[in-house]
Write a protein that holds these residues in place. Sequence first.
Motif, short mmCIF file in Angstrom:
data_model
loop_
_atom_site.label_atom_id
_atom_site.label_comp_id
_atom_site.label_asym_id
_atom_site.label_seq_id
_atom_site.Cartn_x
_atom_site.Cartn_y
_atom_site.Cartn_z
N ASN A 1 -6.23 7.07 1.68
CA ASN A 1 -6.78 6.59 0.15
C ASN A 1 -7.59 7.17 -0.06
N PHE B 1 1.16 6.16 -6.93
CA PHE B 1 -0.50 7.27 -7.23
C PHE B 1 -0.32 8.92 -7.32
N LEU C 1 -10.37 1.20 -3.85
CA LEU C 1 -10.55 -0.33 -3.51
C LEU C 1 -8.99 -1.31 -3.86
N ILE C 2 -7.86 -0.67 -4.49
CA ILE C 2 -6.28 -1.14 -4.70
C ILE C 2 -5.45 -1.23 -2.85
N LEU C 3 -5.68 0.59 -2.65
CA LEU C 3 -5.17 0.59 -1.51
C LEU C 3 -5.21 -0.24 -0.56
N LEU D 1 2.16 1.84 -3.55
CA LEU D 1 1.16 2.58 -4.05
C LEU D 1 1.15 3.69 -4.18
N SER E 1 -6.82 8.71 -4.13
CA SER E 1 -7.92 7.74 -4.83
C SER E 1 -8.23 9.43 -5.96
N VAL F 1 -8.65 2.98 -7.62
CA VAL F 1 -6.97 3.16 -7.01
C VAL F 1 -8.08 2.64 -5.22
N ARG G 1 0.59 -1.36 -0.15
CA ARG G 1 -0.15 -0.06 -0.23
C ARG G 1 0.44 0.97 -0.40
#
Lengths: 802, 113
Positions: A713, A598, B19-21, A594, A717, B17, A591
């Motif tokens: 998150n 991101f 959900l992926i995290l 990522l 996102s 994204v 996580r």
Amino acid sequence: MEFVLLIFLPVIFALLVPFAYKKIKGIHTGWFVLVVPLVLFGYYLSFLPLVMDGGHAISEMKWIPSLGIAFTSYIDGLSLLFTLLITGIGSLVVLYSVFYMDREKEDLGSFYVYLLIFMTAMLGVVQSDNTMTLYLFWELTSISSFLLIGFWYTKDKSRFGALKSMMITVFGGLMMLGAFILLSIMGETFSVRELIAQAPDLLNQPYFTLALVLLLLGAFTKSAQFPFYIWLPDAMEAPTPVSAYLHSATMVKAGIYLVARFTPIFGSASTWIWLVTGIGLLTLFWGSFFAVKQTDLKAILAFSTVSQLGLIMSLLGAGAISYHATAAMFGFATYAAIFHLINHAAFKGGLFMIAGIIDHETGTRDIRKLGGLMSVMPISFTVAAIGSLSMAGLPPFSGFLSKEMFLESMVALQHFELFNFDTWGILFPIVAWIASVFTFTYSMYFVLKTFIGQKKFDQLPKQPHEAPIGMLISPMILATIVILVFFIPNVIGKWIIKPAVMAVQPTLYASPSAVDIHVKAWHGFGAAGLWLTIGVVVFGTLLYLTIPKWQPLYRIQPDKLSLNNGYDAMMRGSEKGLNRVSRLYMTGKIRTYLLYMFAFMSVTIIAILFIKDAFVLDMNSFTAITLYGSLNAIVLILSVGFVVFAKSRLAAIIALGGVGYSVALFFVIFKAPDLALTQLVIETVSVALFLLAFKHLPALSTHGETKRNKMVNLIVSLSVGVMVTLVALSSHSQKMIPSISQYYKDTVETEAAGGNIVNVILVDYRGFDTFFEIAVLAIAGIAVLGMIRLRVSRKEPTDENK
Amino acid sequence: MEFILSILIGILFTAAVYLILSRSLLKVILGTGLLSHGAHLLILTMGGLGGTAPPVVIDGVTDFADPLPQALILTAIVISFGVTAVMLVMAYRMYDVHRTDNMNELRGNDEHD
């Protein structure tokens, strides 16, 4: 002939060495290698007449012309002197190594490859006129030295010593690169000659002092000056031929070369004179003082090398004074530096070889176990005595002449009246004299403790005997040179030293013969040098006789305060500290990584969109909003919401199916029947697959995610979502180049004889893409099958470090 | 229509994204599924949604949809199916061996640092 190519002769020859080593078992590989330095030595000798008249030769090979980087071989007095040292001592060392390195036990292939790489690198350092290639070769000497010190890589000490020398010298090399870059900014050239020509202009440039200090850092680390000398004693783990060659005669003199070469540029600055002379003298004293503390023969020689390098360095610094004072006594210093450099290479090379012989024939280098070897090793003793007496500065050996010139130069320093020398100048001869006393003491210590005194043969691992004659040839040749030079110093002076002095101080001398110095062994009773030398002998003998009484003084210095300890602490600290830093952001959690990716991606792209004004919204290009489209969009949003917020696995999977079907509906609406069909099939199979797998997976759980986690998150996102929306809008609104679609539309019937353009693209125009896509699917299928069917037996976890 | 779709794509990417995290492996896989849907629609929208007929050459029809994005998406759909399948099976095996689907616990051990 383009003699610049000769620099590469050793390294090209190195390509053949492994074959010679593997195929020709009967002959020691060293015999083949010996040809290289011998041929080069012979060839470079032919430059002597040219250089003796003050001439020079240039040969150039372009490398990166657009950046002004070229391999340039510039041969004048200074570079020829070093070239002859490298090839001459190189020949003797290779000859010596033939007998020192065992053909059966040692990996001779690697050994000679490293040695030849070093030879090329060193020739490159002293001949390069281009600072960038000079730097390249400079680092190559560090790397080959690293490989040679670590030659016996199974020993911990070898690896430690190799790494230490590499860390320190490469650090210095980088500093030197900084100096070169600053010089190239100031002088707008990489050529040393052109920089020297502009020397007076450079003096007032803003970066001048910075470049000076950086350059000296490079020279001091390489030439083992205080406080960087600590790598040299640890480098003694190398095989003895390497110590004799790299770590006394050539590589450690690269720093001396650098200082000599750049004297015309920096020499007129007071910082230069103070730093080079001061650090040189400090190193001279420090090295000679701590040499007596050592018990390993090679360690004594290492400290003595450190100290002698300091001596040469201080002479070069004093020589630079002649830019300010025309008195002949200052011009003397540069001459003495070059002279001592030659002498040192000769006697120290010989002494190292003797140390290697003792190690080879008795099995130990510990001076406490040695003694009384004179009776069994008379030839080695003779050579060692000649070398040591020359090092101590006694007649009739060459060291006497240069040592006396050194003392005279230091005495002369107090008469120099610029830069506060008139107040502090008196310190120079005093320190120089004390250091000379210790030099005398450790020279005696080295030779007398080993060869004279009590016989302790029962303590030795091997029964001692004289070395084979082949091993003795090289040190005997060097000893002969030591004596010969004493009787014909002015011949050497005319052929080699004066051209080199002229190269160091080109503005002062028009030709080598203008260097008006005549070396004499006897200056009469009035000469200061004579009385200083007598004092050195008297006090040195006293100190030697009382060694057991004052040697315990060395223990006063606590280990914690030593420079070595500082280095170790620095290495440990940087390892730990950097480890801690990397642990801070390398958490091992996917996580985290990522999140970095991101966040970085969205921030960069959004920023670029607005900084570069790339975001364009062209409302006119949009198609009309349709009812079905809008309804489908609402369905899709609802399904996505279900996927994200569903509490049960089943609901989430079905909602994902819903997303897939509404995407298929979009394909229908936007006139893409092939896509819609494929999407429907694939989506159905996917949902089935999910349902199959979900039986084996645990219920959905947040696994204790905190609010804060979720907020982070969400923010990341959202920024990705915004980024994609912006990219979609602006890439639709502006088409920079026309699409290739028109070509397909025009030629689909004539070229491919098909009607369904999408299908024709897939199987005809882009047939290979599709083919490989099938291959990818097949691989995925095999992977799936493999993961389901194969069961790896549970083995003990293996640790590759053990 | 492009405007609505762009926003829709943004929502798909955001959800993917997010959900992926998350820490649950199944959610990560669901997220990659959403991500590929978003990517397909992105390709379609970037090319333009115009055209009144499918890209098939029939006499009399000149205004058909852009075939190029469609060809790209067709490839992408199939590949994303392969990816989903491999990930699902991998998750299945992983759970079989380690008895957890918590991403934080699946980070190797200190031995291999």
